[in-house]
Design an enzyme around this catalytic site. Structure first.
Site, PDB file in Angstrom:
ATOM      1  N   HIS A   1       0.809  -1.220   0.000  1.00 51.18           N
ATOM      2  CA  HIS A   1       0.000   0.000   0.000  1.00 51.18           C
ATOM      3  C   HIS A   1       0.850   1.283   0.000  1.00 51.18           C
ATOM      4  O   HIS A   1       0.804   2.069  -0.922  1.00 51.18           O
ATOM      5  CB  HIS A   1      -0.897   0.046   1.249  1.00 51.18           C
ATOM      6  CG  HIS A   1      -1.755  -1.144   1.462  1.00 51.18           C
ATOM      7  ND1 HIS A   1      -2.865  -1.439   0.698  1.00 51.18           N
ATOM      8  CD2 HIS A   1      -1.684  -2.135   2.392  1.00 51.18           C
ATOM      9  CE1 HIS A   1      -3.444  -2.541   1.139  1.00 51.18           C
ATOM     10  NE2 HIS A   1      -2.754  -2.987   2.161  1.00 51.18           N
TER      11      HIS A   1
HETATM   12  O1  RIB Z   1      -5.304   0.070   4.590  1.00 47.91           O
HETATM   13  C1  RIB Z   1      -3.909   0.048   4.366  1.00 47.91           C
HETATM   14  C2  RIB Z   1      -3.233   1.082   5.207  1.00 47.91           C
HETATM   15  O2  RIB Z   1      -3.465   0.789   6.578  1.00 47.91           O
HETATM   16  C3  RIB Z   1      -1.704   1.068   5.040  1.00 47.91           C
HETATM   17  O3  RIB Z   1      -1.208   2.360   5.255  1.00 47.91           O
HETATM   18  C4  RIB Z   1      -1.255   0.159   6.129  1.00 47.91           C
HETATM   19  O4  RIB Z   1       0.075   0.456   6.573  1.00 47.91           O
HETATM   20  C5  RIB Z   1      -2.237   0.497   7.218  1.00 47.91           C
HETATM   21  O5  RIB Z   1      -1.767   1.674   7.882  1.00 47.91           O
END
Ligand code: RIB
Ligand code: CA
Length: 311
Positions: free
Chosen positions: A241
């Site tokens: 992500h």
């Molecule tokens: O939903 C994904 C996000 O939530 C990413 O930033 C992961 O690190 C968590 O913080």
């Protein structure tokens, strides 16, 4: 001239890869790393951020601890994804690099007031509590922000913590609402993109073959991190992500999206934390964000791998 950025983060294995990618890229000048409670409590996200900087052999990076809970709600964490430490998958150690004494919010305000307007990019990778607090305490800094490029939200991909909400927005919807309404140029990297940026076994083996501390660390982190998404979605790898935010800074041409209105649901009985993305422009609400939808996955992994090999 390198692009000045501040990374606001809740490490988290994917945050760790984002930080490493940024530190490996000479196009970026990381003015500081601000930590926030999210994946795990603040003391752990703050320790983890310093662990990652030491793994990158960059102990001079300034790390500032920020808010330890959302603006109004109880903190929700994600140990079920990231492990109890928030950085499971590697041998952890107590970092020796200093933690800056200033609060992250003070660092954000002072830096944006000191640096020339339009020269500092904010890269939030966790709940938006620090950013919202800074904007509320010092509204004058909003116009000085060059751009906010954040990981958060979802539209076609729907939520990952509830059917409607993605984790970073869900943890602090009020903070997200403040940031999305602030008016600073905003690029949103949602699950619609990050769920297309999956790791693979071949990639993890490529990292191990580097034979470096960073290669081994990222292999270990993603090996651990992928198990949750593979079990939940039956996917073939972990969505990196947060690293997509840095990938966008380095190669925006690898991404596609639309400049639309994105409004945060803060009072939904079932939809609190949802990014209500007006993808088809039916609301008439003023566009406030470049909401990304596509990524050249192989192009992203090519630059990610090339840069990690530099550390
Ligand atoms: O939903 C994904 C996000 O939530 C990413 O930033 C992961 O690190 C968590 O913080
Ligand atoms: Ca994160």
């Amino acid at each position: 001239m390198a692009r000045k950025i501040i990374i606001d983060t809740d490490p988290g294995q994917d945050d760790a890869v984002a930080i490493l990618l940024a530190l490996a890229s000479r196009e970026l000048d990381v003015l500081g790393i601000t930590t926030v409670a999210g994946n795990v409590p603040l003391d752990l996200t703050t320790r983890n951020a310093r662990i990652v900087c030491e793994i990158a052999d960059r102990p001079g990076v300034r790390v500032f601890a920020g808010c330890d809970r959302p603006l109004t709600r109880k903190l929700v964490t994600a140990e079920y994804v990231h492990g109890k430490s928030g950085l499971d998958g590697i041998a952890l150690f107590e970092p020796t690099m200093p933690l800056q004494s200033a609060h992250a919010v003070d660092f954000l305000i002072e830096t944006l007031r000191r640096e020339a307007p339009g020269t500092v990019t904010l890269c939030p990778l966790g709940p938006l509590t620090n950013i919202a607090t800074a904007f509320t305490r010092a509204p004058d800094i909003v116009d000085r922000v060059a751009e906010i490029v954040l990981m958060g939200g979802a539209y076609f991909e729907v939520g990952n913590v509830t059917p409607a909400a993605e984790f970073n927005i869900y943890v602090d919807p009020e903070a997200a609402d403040i940031v999305f309404r602030a008016g600073a140029p905003l690029v949103v990297v949602p699950l619609d993109v990050t769920h297309k940026a999956l790791t693979s076994r071949a990639w993890i083996e490529q990292l191990r073959a580097m034979g470096t501390r960073v290669g081994n660390a990222v292999a270990g982190l993603t090996d651990f991190f992928e198990r949750f998404d593979m079990a939940k979605y039956g996917s073939q790898g972990a969505p990196l992500h947060d690293a997509c935010v840095i990938g966008y800074l380095l190669k925006p041409e690898l991404f596609t999206g639309r400049h639309i209105n994105v409004t945060i649901e803060t009072a939904g009985e079932f939809t609190t934390g949802m990014t209500v993305a007006d993808w088809w422009r039916v609301t008439g609400r003023e566009p406030n964000a470049m909401f990304l939808g596509g990524i050249d996955r192989d192009g992203f992994y090519a630059i990610l791998t090339e840069r990690l090999a530099r550390l």
